[in-house]
Every structure is written in structure tokens, then in C-alpha cells.
Design an enzyme around this catalytic site. Structure first.
Site, PDB file in Angstrom:
ATOM      1  N   ASP A 182       0.855  -1.182   0.000  1.00  0.00           N
ATOM      2  CA  ASP A 182       0.000   0.000   0.000  1.00  0.00           C
ATOM      3  C   ASP A 182       0.899   1.242   0.000  1.00  0.00           C
ATOM      4  O   ASP A 182       2.092   1.165   0.293  1.00  0.00           O
ATOM      5  CB  ASP A 182      -0.868   0.010   1.263  1.00  0.00           C
ATOM      6  CG  ASP A 182      -1.658  -1.283   1.422  1.00  0.00           C
ATOM      7  OD1 ASP A 182      -2.252  -1.738   0.430  1.00  0.00           O
ATOM      8  OD2 ASP A 182      -1.664  -1.846   2.552  1.00  0.00           O
ATOM      9  N   ASP A 206      -1.181  -2.485  -4.178  1.00  0.00           N
ATOM     10  CA  ASP A 206      -2.387  -2.916  -3.473  1.00  0.00           C
ATOM     11  C   ASP A 206      -3.319  -1.718  -3.262  1.00  0.00           C
ATOM     12  O   ASP A 206      -4.093  -1.396  -4.134  1.00  0.00           O
ATOM     13  CB  ASP A 206      -2.029  -3.633  -2.173  1.00  0.00           C
ATOM     14  CG  ASP A 206      -3.150  -4.570  -1.717  1.00  0.00           C
ATOM     15  OD1 ASP A 206      -3.769  -5.224  -2.586  1.00  0.00           O
ATOM     16  OD2 ASP A 206      -3.420  -4.650  -0.512  1.00  0.00           O
ATOM     17  N   ASP A 207      -3.236  -1.027  -2.138  1.00  0.00           N
ATOM     18  CA  ASP A 207      -4.152   0.079  -1.866  1.00  0.00           C
ATOM     19  C   ASP A 207      -3.374   1.383  -1.647  1.00  0.00           C
ATOM     20  O   ASP A 207      -2.201   1.359  -1.287  1.00  0.00           O
ATOM     21  CB  ASP A 207      -4.974  -0.229  -0.606  1.00  0.00           C
ATOM     22  CG  ASP A 207      -5.670  -1.579  -0.701  1.00  0.00           C
ATOM     23  OD1 ASP A 207      -6.427  -1.784  -1.663  1.00  0.00           O
ATOM     24  OD2 ASP A 207      -5.417  -2.442   0.172  1.00  0.00           O
ATOM     25  N   ASP A 210      -4.426   1.856   3.696  1.00  0.00           N
ATOM     26  CA  ASP A 210      -5.058   0.631   4.189  1.00  0.00           C
ATOM     27  C   ASP A 210      -5.140   0.624   5.710  1.00  0.00           C
ATOM     28  O   ASP A 210      -4.126   0.775   6.400  1.00  0.00           O
ATOM     29  CB  ASP A 210      -4.267  -0.591   3.704  1.00  0.00           C
ATOM     30  CG  ASP A 210      -5.044  -1.900   3.891  1.00  0.00           C
ATOM     31  OD1 ASP A 210      -6.043  -1.899   4.626  1.00  0.00           O
ATOM     32  OD2 ASP A 210      -4.631  -2.913   3.305  1.00  0.00           O
ATOM     33  N   ASN A 243      -5.385  -5.334  -4.644  1.00  0.00           N
ATOM     34  CA  ASN A 243      -6.782  -4.963  -4.427  1.00  0.00           C
ATOM     35  C   ASN A 243      -7.181  -3.693  -5.177  1.00  0.00           C
ATOM     36  O   ASN A 243      -8.317  -3.552  -5.604  1.00  0.00           O
ATOM     37  CB  ASN A 243      -7.069  -4.803  -2.938  1.00  0.00           C
ATOM     38  CG  ASN A 243      -7.007  -6.129  -2.196  1.00  0.00           C
ATOM     39  OD1 ASN A 243      -6.605  -6.181  -1.055  1.00  0.00           O
ATOM     40  ND2 ASN A 243      -7.395  -7.220  -2.850  1.00  0.00           N
ATOM     41  N   LYS A 248      -8.873   2.311   1.970  1.00  0.00           N
ATOM     42  CA  LYS A 248      -9.450   1.078   2.538  1.00  0.00           C
ATOM     43  C   LYS A 248      -9.600   1.330   4.035  1.00  0.00           C
ATOM     44  O   LYS A 248      -8.630   1.374   4.778  1.00  0.00           O
ATOM     45  CB  LYS A 248      -8.543  -0.130   2.262  1.00  0.00           C
ATOM     46  CG  LYS A 248      -9.114  -1.430   2.772  1.00  0.00           C
ATOM     47  CD  LYS A 248      -8.176  -2.600   2.496  1.00  0.00           C
ATOM     48  CE  LYS A 248      -8.349  -3.141   1.082  1.00  0.00           C
ATOM     49  NZ  LYS A 248      -7.445  -4.301   0.832  1.00  0.00           N
ATOM     50  N   ALA A 394     -21.701  29.296   3.739  1.00  0.00           N
ATOM     51  CA  ALA A 394     -21.824  27.915   4.221  1.00  0.00           C
ATOM     52  C   ALA A 394     -20.711  27.089   3.587  1.00  0.00           C
ATOM     53  O   ALA A 394     -20.089  27.518   2.602  1.00  0.00           O
ATOM     54  CB  ALA A 394     -23.184  27.341   3.847  1.00  0.00           C
ATOM     55  N   ASP A 396     -18.951  24.356   1.198  1.00  0.00           N
ATOM     56  CA  ASP A 396     -19.242  23.767  -0.108  1.00  0.00           C
ATOM     57  C   ASP A 396     -19.301  22.246   0.046  1.00  0.00           C
ATOM     58  O   ASP A 396     -18.934  21.698   1.082  1.00  0.00           O
ATOM     59  CB  ASP A 396     -18.142  24.107  -1.117  1.00  0.00           C
ATOM     60  CG  ASP A 396     -17.988  25.608  -1.340  1.00  0.00           C
ATOM     61  OD1 ASP A 396     -18.848  26.375  -0.870  1.00  0.00           O
ATOM     62  OD2 ASP A 396     -16.994  25.986  -1.981  1.00  0.00           O
ATOM     63  N   GLU A 401     -12.817  23.828  -0.817  1.00  0.00           N
ATOM     64  CA  GLU A 401     -13.708  24.962  -0.586  1.00  0.00           C
ATOM     65  C   GLU A 401     -13.367  26.064  -1.578  1.00  0.00           C
ATOM     66  O   GLU A 401     -12.197  26.428  -1.729  1.00  0.00           O
ATOM     67  CB  GLU A 401     -13.522  25.441   0.864  1.00  0.00           C
ATOM     68  CG  GLU A 401     -14.443  26.551   1.295  1.00  0.00           C
ATOM     69  CD  GLU A 401     -15.866  26.088   1.587  1.00  0.00           C
ATOM     70  OE1 GLU A 401     -16.124  24.871   1.652  1.00  0.00           O
ATOM     71  OE2 GLU A 401     -16.736  26.968   1.731  1.00  0.00           O
TER      72      GLU A 401
HETATM   73 CA   LIG Z   1      -3.668  -3.509   1.347  1.00  0.00          CA
HETATM   74 CA   LIG Z   2     -18.507  27.972   0.882  1.00  0.00          CA
HETATM   75 CA   LIG Z   3      -4.305  -6.877  -0.466  1.00  0.00          CA
END
Ligand SMILES: [Ca+2]
Ligand SMILES: [Ca+2]
Ligand SMILES: [Ca+2]
Ligand SMILES: [Ca+2]
Length: 502
Positions: A182, A206-207, A210, A243, A248, A394, A396, A401
Site C-alpha cells: 500500500d 495494493d491500496d 489501508d 486490491n 481502505k 456555508a 461547499d 472549498e
Molecule cells: Ca492492502
Molecule cells: Ca462555501
Molecule cells: Ca491486499
């Protein structure tokens, strides 16, 4: 116009304690045997400088390629009032080359089991396993890159707790089986209270990030302002067999373990499989102002949680189908809910050009138009106030932003001189100076927040004339770590990060 509003606090800055004790220097032209580690006669290796150092010392590493075929072990323990620092020499960028290391699960590049270390400004390349394995607590790892390592670039496990990972990149990491590497991981037997800010992960096999657990349970990790993209692809651009998820969020095979995770202003795009992936996590998950774009599935968080745990998704955006979020979730003002309509015209740019590009000199992410909201988008100023800083009337929706002038503060004729500058010194202890400029006189506030968004100080809250102002602020009773200071004036606001280091 410039003025000092806080003379009493300024006086205290004169008594600034000199905590740094000894500075050691490491250079590729140094010598571990005959040199004392000074600027003119530096050491050759980082381990030699670690051996020499005591808490409070700073090790500066000069630029160039530093080759190592064994792990750099950092095990010394500092304290909150006496940190170790392992830093790139200012203006230089040391490249730690571990490519002569064999591929082996025990051969990390850097093994950080110590605590109260600040590590900043290194590229860590091709270690036999993790680029860095972190198992200590209260460390700050900042502005480092982890590339082409033979497992996860930066892995936190073995009880690692209360660490802060700031402005780091992790990319092109790939293990031999492609299913483990990862970009960043707070996984397996990791501890609680770890925090990631401003990090990028791309093209890991992989990720991107993770949080899979085994056997840790009911711990909490926070990620803020992180960009995770094109994971599940290799450096070559071809798909990996791993993956391929972006964030993750947890998971534990069949063991129902809980990884409570808080994501703020995070961006996932072009990940091969899922952008934001529950992966059977049973813990609480809070997603504020996140954006998913062009992942296999943008959001996939639909399985029941453990009793008492809550899924909260607020102010999030998706360009394209959002995926699946469980009916049990607490949701409000997400872009897939009524009355919003999202397409490419809501964004200044959907071109990923520059997303891997250089960071700013201070390590912060580059300013790009990508996924920023276009003027007139219905996602602007339509969100729910969740306690994060916002501009206009407010928050976003989504991770960036916007600061387009709105009908509420139609100040198109006013010169655009609203600016909040980086504090100095930074890191600081205990005093620092903050300069800002406002174009219009008015009630202005400058407040300080910790990484959990709690207000910990008010530097200023009063009527202020237009122009440039300097404020001195002293952190009283606060622990070392990352803080944010936010200027609010005339309906606009800006936030910057600073580091308190005792
Ligand atoms: Ca992983
Ligand atoms: Ca705003
Ligand atoms: Ca994995
Ligand atoms: Ca729209």
C-alpha cells in the site's frame, strides 16, 4: 499599515528557550571513524549520527544519494519537552537509496521504534520491505517520499500510536505478490490516534491507504486533505493483481474488528476498484467533504456496523455514480442527494494534470484547478456546518472549498489583498508571529485549532482596520504537534498549518 497588537506576548518571545543542544551533520563525503559530525567534518552515515545524538539534538543530512544495504534503526526515546530531529539540510534533499538490499519481509529502509522524533525531507527508495516501518509513538514524519519499495511505503503497526504523518508522498511501491504493498497503512496491530495530513499515494500495487486490522480493535485514525489515486496500477501504468482501492477504511477478515476512521477533505480518483472502501470495517466512519471521481466505484460503504458505531457522510461529492452507502448512514448535503445535480460543469477542471507534480517549498500540496468547484456550481455554499473552516455563507460540497465571490459578499470592486501568511518561526516553541492582510476594515478573528478541529486559542477577535497586521501568539499548555490557524474577516477565511515542537 503594520501594527503589533500584542506587545506583552512579544516580550515573552525574547525569553525563547534554546532547546537545541547539538547539531550533527551527515554527508556522502563524510567519515564515521575520523570525523566528529560537524558541518565541516560530517559523519558518513545516519546511524553514526543517531549513535552520537541525545534527546534535543538535531541531525542534518546533506543532499545527494546516500546508499544503504541495511536497515536504519531509530530506537532512541525522546520526550514531549525534548525531541530528536532528523532533517534534510535546508534547501537540500537527501535520497536514501536502499536498492542494494535484498527483497525480504524483515528488511525495512527505516525502522522507527523510537518516540518524539521529527523526521523531515527524505526520499526513501527501494527498501527490501517497507520504506519506513513506524512502531513508536508521538513522532512527526514530514515531507518525505516513499517510492518503489518492496512492500508498503510507510507502514504504521506494532502499536504505533499518536504519530503525525504530514505532507508525505508514497508511490510505485510493489511487493512480489502485488497484494500487500500500500502507499500508507495504519494496519494490523497498529495503535490509536495516528493522523495523516496532506499526503498523496498513487500507483501502489495494493491500496493507497489501508486500515485493515489484525488483531487491533476499536482504534481511531484520522486523514485530512489527502489525495489517493491510481492505486491498483503499477509504475508502468498496467493494472496490478492487488486490491486496487483508494482509502481502505478497515476490515479484519471474519473477525468484526472496528477501525474508527475520520476523513476530512479527502480526494480519491482513478483507483482501479474502490475510492472509499469499507472492506467489512465494523467501526465508526466519518466522511466530511470528501470527493470521489472515476474510481471503479466511488463509495462502497454499505455493510452493517457494530452496535453503537455510526457511519456519517456529510458534504461529500461524487462525479459519476456514487456507489453504495448503507441506509443506516447519517447523511446530509451529499452531492447525490436532492436537490443537487453534478456533472463536469460543476468543476473548474477534471483534468488530472499536475496531481503528481512538485509540492510547494514548504511541503504543502500544489494548487491545481482539478476538482475545484466552478463559479455558479450548485455545490457551492450548500453544505452543512460540521465545524470545519469554510468560506462564504456555508461550506461547499467536496474536498476543496471555493472562494468565488458570492452575492452575500459581492466585493468585486475591492482589490484582492486578503492574505494569511505562514507563521514564523515554524516549527515554534512557545511563541510565533502571524501576519495577515485584509482589504476591508471589520470584525476579524484569528483562531487556533488542533488536528481534531477543537479550538485551542484565540489570537484576535475584534474590529481591525484594513491593511497588514502582525500578531504574536504563545502556545500555553499545548502539546507538540500540528495546529491550524484560521483568519475570518469580511466573509472570507483562510487556514494555515503550524507545528509546535517542545
Ligand atoms: Ca492492502
Ligand atoms: Ca462555501
Ligand atoms: Ca491486499
Ligand atoms: Ca451542478
Amino acid at each position: 499599515m503594520k501594527r503589533l497588537l500584542s506587545c506583552a506576548v512579544l516580550m515573552s518571545a525574547i525569553a525563547f528557550p534554546l532547546l537545541a543542544q547539538t547539531s550533527y551533520f551527515v554527508s556522502t563525503s563524510g567519515n564515521d571513524t575520523t570525523n566528529p559530525g560537524t558541518f565541516d567534518f560530517p559523519f558518513r552515515t545516519i546511524p553514526r549520527a543517531i549513535t552520537a545524538s541525545v534527546a534535543g539534538d538535531t541531525i542534518y543530512v546533506r543532499g545527494g544519494t546516500h546508499s544503504y544495504n541495511t536497515t536504519i534503526n531509530i530506537s532512541k526515546q525522546g520526550s514531549d519537552t525534548s525531541w530528536f530531529s532528523l532533517l534534510s539540510y535546508p534547501g537540500e534533499r537527501p535520497f536514501l537509496d536502499f536498492s542494494s538490499m535484498p527483497i525480504s519481509g524483515s528488511l525495512r529502509g527505516i525502522s522507527l521504534s523510537g518516540s518524539y522524533w521529527r523526521v523531515k525531507g527524505f526520499d526513501i527508495y527501494k527498501a527490501g520491505d517497507n520504506g519506513m516501518h513506524l512502531r513508536g509513538h508521538h513522532n512527526i514524519v514530514e515531507f518525505c517520499s516513499f517510492l518503489e519499495n518492496n512492500d508498503t511505503g510507510l507502514q504504521l503497526s506494532n502499536g504505533a500510536a499518536d504519530n503525525q504523518i504530514i505532507n508525505c508522498d508514497s508511490y510505485f511501491n510493489v511487493d512480489p505478490g502485488q497484494g500487500n504493498a500500500d502507499g500508507f497503512a495504519a494496519k494490523l496491530d497498529v495503535g490509536t490516534g495516528n493522523y495523516f495530513y496532506g499526503c498523496r499515494a498513487w500507483q501502489n500495487s495494493d491500496d493507497g491507504y489501508d486500515g485493515y486490522l489484525r488483531p487491533s480493535n476499536d482504534i481511531t485514525t484520522t486523514l485530512e486533505n489527502c489525495w489517493i489515486f491510481r492505486n491498483g496500477y503499477l509504475k508502468s501504468g498496467l493494472p496490478s493483481t492487488g486490491n486496487g482501492n483508494g482509502f481502505k477504511l478497515g476490515g479484519s477478515d471474519q473477525q468484526n474488528l472496528m477501525h474508527n476512521v475520520i476523513l476530512k477533505n479527502c480526494l480519491a480518483f482513478d483507483n482501479r476498484v474502490k475510492g472509499f472502501d469499507q472492506n467489512n470495517n465494523k467501526g465508526s466512519m466519518t466522511l466530511y467533504n470528501c470527493t470521489g471521481y472515476r474510481n471503479g466505484t466511488n463509495y462502497s460503504i454499505s455493510q452493517a456496523l457494530a452496535a453503537g458505531k455510526v457511519l456519517t457522510v456529510v458534504n461529500c461529492a461524487s462525479l459519476g455514480p456514487y456507489g453504495s452507502i448503507g441506509a443506516f448512514a447519517v447523511q446530509s448535503t451529499n452531492s447525490w442527494l436532492s436537490p443537487f445535480f453534478v456533472d463536469a460543469t460543476d468543476f473548474v477542471s477534471i483534468d488530472t494534470m499536475g496531481v503528481r507534480g512538485p509540492r510547494k517549498p514548504d511541503g504543502n500540496l500544489p494548487d491545481l484547478p482539478f476538482m475545484h468547484l466552478a463559479q455558479g456550481s450548485d455545490l457551492i455554499d450548500s453544505g452543512t456546518d460540521v465545524g470545519l473552516p469554510f468560506i462564504g455563507s456555508a461550506p461547499d460540497l467536496g474536498c476543496f472549498e471555493s472562494d468565488w465571490p458570492t452575492s452575500v459578499d459581492d466585493n468585486a470592486n475591492v482589490p484582492d489583498v486578503f492574505a494569511l501568511e505562514q507563521n514564523y518561526p515554524n516549527p515554534f516553541n512557545p511563541s510565533t508571529r502571524i501576519r495577515f492582510t485584509i482589504p476591508v476594515a471589520g470584525l476579524s478573528s484569528l483562531r487556533v485549532y488542533d488536528v481534531l478541529g477543537r479550538e485551542v486559542g484565540v489570537v484576535l477577535n475584534e474590529q481591525v482596520p484594513s491593511g497588514t497586521h502582525e500578531m504574536d501568539w504563545e502556545a500555553v499548555g499545548l502539546g507538540s504537534g500540528v495546529y491550524f490557524y484560521k483568519l475570518d474577516s469580511g466573509g472570507r477565511s483562510e487556514v494555515k498549518k503550524m507545528i509546535l515542537l517542545h
